[in-house]
Write a protein that holds these residues in place. Structure first.
Motif, PDB file in Angstrom:
ATOM      1  N   LYS A   1      -6.292  -9.437  -0.662  1.00 15.86           N
ATOM      2  CA  LYS A   1      -4.839  -9.487  -0.767  1.00 15.86           C
ATOM      3  C   LYS A   1      -4.202  -8.106  -0.914  1.00 15.86           C
ATOM      4  O   LYS A   1      -4.655  -7.263  -1.685  1.00 15.86           O
ATOM      5  CB  LYS A   1      -4.464 -10.359  -1.966  1.00 15.86           C
ATOM      6  N   LEU A   2      -3.120  -7.923  -0.185  1.00 15.11           N
ATOM      7  CA  LEU A   2      -2.355  -6.681  -0.220  1.00 15.11           C
ATOM      8  C   LEU A   2      -1.875  -6.374  -1.631  1.00 15.11           C
ATOM      9  O   LEU A   2      -1.307  -7.237  -2.303  1.00 15.11           O
ATOM     10  CB  LEU A   2      -1.147  -6.811   0.710  1.00 15.11           C
TER      11      LEU A   2
ATOM     12  N   THR B   1      -5.784  -6.955  10.677  1.00 12.53           N
ATOM     13  CA  THR B   1      -5.874  -8.212   9.940  1.00 12.53           C
ATOM     14  C   THR B   1      -4.886  -9.241  10.487  1.00 12.53           C
ATOM     15  O   THR B   1      -3.708  -8.915  10.694  1.00 12.53           O
ATOM     16  CB  THR B   1      -5.585  -7.981   8.444  1.00 12.53           C
TER      17      THR B   1
ATOM     18  N   ASP C   1      -7.046  -5.050   3.882  1.00 13.73           N
ATOM     19  CA  ASP C   1      -6.099  -6.002   3.306  1.00 13.73           C
ATOM     20  C   ASP C   1      -5.137  -6.476   4.388  1.00 13.73           C
ATOM     21  O   ASP C   1      -5.374  -6.256   5.576  1.00 13.73           O
ATOM     22  CB  ASP C   1      -5.368  -5.387   2.102  1.00 13.73           C
ATOM     23  N   ASP C   2      -4.042  -7.111   3.977  1.00 13.43           N
ATOM     24  CA  ASP C   2      -3.074  -7.645   4.942  1.00 13.43           C
ATOM     25  C   ASP C   2      -2.530  -6.579   5.887  1.00 13.43           C
ATOM     26  O   ASP C   2      -2.165  -6.882   7.032  1.00 13.43           O
ATOM     27  CB  ASP C   2      -1.870  -8.264   4.210  1.00 13.43           C
TER      28      ASP C   2
ATOM     29  N   TRP D   1     -10.699 -10.004  -3.045  1.00 13.89           N
ATOM     30  CA  TRP D   1      -9.533 -10.598  -3.698  1.00 13.89           C
ATOM     31  C   TRP D   1      -8.947 -11.663  -2.778  1.00 13.89           C
ATOM     32  O   TRP D   1      -8.285 -11.355  -1.792  1.00 13.89           O
ATOM     33  CB  TRP D   1      -8.491  -9.533  -4.020  1.00 13.89           C
TER      34      TRP D   1
ATOM     35  N   ARG E   1      -6.375 -14.280  -1.625  1.00 16.58           N
ATOM     36  CA  ARG E   1      -4.960 -14.605  -1.856  1.00 16.58           C
ATOM     37  C   ARG E   1      -4.794 -16.060  -2.290  1.00 16.58           C
ATOM     38  O   ARG E   1      -3.927 -16.390  -3.108  1.00 16.58           O
ATOM     39  CB  ARG E   1      -4.137 -14.329  -0.605  1.00 16.58           C
TER      40      ARG E   1
ATOM     41  N   THR F   1      -5.904  -5.317  -4.054  1.00 13.36           N
ATOM     42  CA  THR F   1      -7.135  -4.817  -3.417  1.00 13.36           C
ATOM     43  C   THR F   1      -7.190  -3.295  -3.471  1.00 13.36           C
ATOM     44  O   THR F   1      -8.199  -2.708  -3.887  1.00 13.36           O
ATOM     45  CB  THR F   1      -7.209  -5.313  -1.955  1.00 13.36           C
TER      46      THR F   1
ATOM     47  N   ASP G   1       0.812  -1.213   0.000  1.00 11.00           N
ATOM     48  CA  ASP G   1       0.000   0.000   0.000  1.00 11.00           C
ATOM     49  C   ASP G   1       0.847   1.265   0.000  1.00 11.00           C
ATOM     50  O   ASP G   1       0.529   2.246  -0.673  1.00 11.00           O
ATOM     51  CB  ASP G   1      -0.934   0.011   1.216  1.00 11.00           C
TER      52      ASP G   1
END
Length: 612
Positions: free
Chosen positions: A151-152, A199, A171-172, A251, A253, A155, A115
């Motif tokens: 998913k990182l 998360t 996300d992650d 999404w 993973r 997303t 991100d």
């Protein structure tokens, strides 16, 4: 001719829009579910019952296509915008940006599944590195509730310029220092649902192992169970309470993460990505989808919600074997004898071009003769701050950049690549000219309106089948990666990587329909925009199409096949591209040197080797 075809496509979209509007004046809800790395032919009622149910009762897109290079962020950009990579500039998971990205570790070759890195790249490319509007951005502007969960990296891409201000992003990294902030509304809702604001980690699923230790033997269950709970117990009830249409991107993973890190096949091709860990990853993603569908039923939303399931790419088992690579003849502490090391392409080019190799992921340190770059990436030249050549390592294909646009260096590089048995197909920036044995990037829709630097050469690696009833289920490929032989990768032009799972169901889709026409992830973005009555500005012209034949009363256009073949190189090798076309939209099946790419047979059934 090109302009005529584009106008015909525009007319088709207009006709489809009229039909869709007549069917449904008020936009429905929409869920895009992405099972990362799900092979199309691996789905059965036994392996993935929820996905098989959507495919068999809704629309079965049997002729589906991931965009090449077949990587995650690249195809996320296509789904998010409806544009090909030549417009989005997201050419692979790792790209060359032309500046050093601090959040990526102060490197010119950032890995985009982060991100903070996405924010940094946006900042350096006029606030929007994709240079195209995303479906979530357009949807929220039209009053839709929007969320992206999973998913990182991919997303956030679906509304990367908003960064959580309006679209819910989980996300992650959620709850961490680099995560997208959560609104007070979503924090309160998570707390009331007894769900944490951070998360959970992937746990052992993140264990890739090493050359002597197998990787994971468990799917990414706990982390994805949290995300599925957030979607089904918090976000969907919240959206229902708002009483307005919504768009949710989920999404998953898995199976990608479990297939990458599988510990079932250390240093051996079989079972590869067909072992129990990979199959558990497929079932894990399927369970998440089933939970979302049950929530829709429980909330009374199912009848008014369209669901599209589209994997970003297929998958293959990794091979690390080469008879021609100088790098495979060197001994490394972390690589089995005679196997290709991570960064083999950068090492081999350094030797062939007689250029010093520096590591852009290690403060541009000179790479020793018996070592490899830490992340596989390399900058070549006398001055690493002003490189002559940059290798962005990705997996089943790599990107080469020539910052100085040196045509003579391009020629030398291509000739060196043509001597390696792990190469299967070369694609060159049109601005550098034509070279025997290669095809121009424009043939793949890699030349468009992108604002990020365009690769100079895209190198596709060799692929084949390990032997099974459905070859795309047991594709094998040479891969430039830290992962080991027997684990999983993607990114190549193998049909095993381009054949992604796609299906759809809902009030705006036909029921029990098998679509024979080619479709792609760029079409997913265009079709979503159509269903939601969204109209983007569109800076580039490399767009997918509305999948009109899958809609009730939709037009069924004609399709055609095509092949493009390069002039032969001095050693006889030719890059061949097989594609399909619906009006002006092209779908790329396979490409490479015949006999070296799964789905692209050699004449007489014999595989060509380097130098012959």
């Amino acid at each position: 001719m090109r302009r005529t075809m584009v106008l015909l496509s525009a007319s088709l979209i207009t006709l489809t829009a009229t039909a869709a509007s007549a069917q449904n004046a008020t936009p429905r809800n929409l869920i895009l579910f992405v099972p990362d790395g799900l092979r199309a032919r691996i789905v059965t009622p036994q392996t993935a019952p929820a996905m098989a149910d959507i495919r068999d009762k809704g629309v079965n897109f049997r002729n589906s296509h991931s965009l090449f290079p077949t990587f995650t962020t690249a195809n996320a950009s296509a789904m998010a915008t409806g544009h090909y990579l030549g417009d989005t500039g997201d050419f692979s998971n790792t790209i060359y940006t032309g500046y050093s990205s601090v959040p990526a570790g102060d490197t010119v070759v950032p890995f985009l599944e982060n991100d903070a890195v996405l924010g940094d790249v946006d900042e350096h490319f006029n606030g929007d590195y994709l240079n195209e509007e995303t479906i979530l951005k357009m949807a929220r502007a039209q009053g839709f509730s929007t969320a992206a969960i999973g998913k990182l990296g991919p997303t956030l891409i679906f509304d990367h310029t908003d960064r959580g201000k309006n679209t819910i992003v989980i996300d992650d990294s959620t709850g961490g220092k680099t995560g997208v902030p959560l609104s007070d509304e979503i924090k309160d809702a998570l707390t009331k649902a007894n769900l944490p604001l951070t998360t959970p980690s992937r746990g052992d699923n993140a264990n890739a192992g090493d050359a002597k230790t197998p990787g994971t033997t468990v799917a990414n269950v706990a982390q994805q169970a949290y995300m599925a709970d957030v979607a089904s117990k918090v976000v969907l009830p919240m959206f229902k309470a708002r009483n307005k249409p919504f768009v949710l991107v989920f999404w998953s993973r898995d199976p990608d993460g479990s297939q990458h890190n599988t510990g079932d096949s250390l240093n051996t091709i079989t079972p590869g990505i067909n072992g129990p860990t990979s199959m558990a990853g497929i079932k894990n993603a399927d369970n998440n989808l089933a939970q979302l569908r049950k929530a829709l039923d429980d909330l009374g939303l199912a009848a008014n919600t369209n669901i599209i399931v589209s994997a970003d790419h297929g998958f293959s088992t990794i091979s690390k074997e080469s008879k021609t690579s100088p790098s495979a003849k060197i001994s490394y502490d972390d690589t089995p004898k005679d196997f290709l090391p991570m960064g083999f392409l950068a090492i081999d080019l350094s030797k062939a071009l007689n250029l010093p190799l520096f590591d852009p992921n290690d403060k541009n340190t000179r790479v020793a003769d018996n070592a490899h770059p830490k992340a596989g990436n390399g900058v070549l030249g006398q001055d690493p701050a002003k490189p002559d050549l940059v290798v962005a390592t990705n997996g089943g294909s790599d990107l080469i950049y020539l910052p100085n646009k040196d045509k003579k260096l391009a020629d030398r590089t291509i000739k060196a690549l043509l001597e390696q048995d792990y190469v299967s197909g070369l694609f060159v920036d049109d601005k550098l000219g034509r070279f025997p044995g290669t095809l121009p990037m424009s043939q793949l829709n890699l030349k468009g309106n992108a604002v990020t630097p365009n690769p100079s050469i895209v190198v596709n690696f060799r692929s084949w089948s390990s032997g099974c009833e459905e070859p795309t289920n047991c594709s094998v490929q040479i891969a430039d990666t830290v992962l080991r032989q027997g684990q999983g990768m993607h990114g190549s032009f193998s049909r095993g990587d381009t054949l992604n799972f796609m299906a759809a169901i809902g009030p705006d889709f036909k029921s029990g329909y098998v679509d024979p026409l080619p479709v792609s992830n760029a079409d997913v973005g265009m079709t979503i925009a159509q269903l939601l009555h969204l109209r983007g500005t569109g800076n580039g012209g490399l767009m997918g199409r509305v999948i009109s034949e899958a809609l009730p009363n939709g037009i069924v256009p004609k399709t055609a096949d095509g092949t493009v073949t390069s002039k032969p190189a001095a050693n006889g090798l030719q890059t061949v591209l097989k594609f399909q076309r619906v009006l002006s939209t092209r779908y790329f099946d396979v490409a490479g040197f015949p006999g070296r790419t799964l789905g692209l047979d050699a004449e007489g059934g014999k595989q060509k080797t380097a130098g012959k």
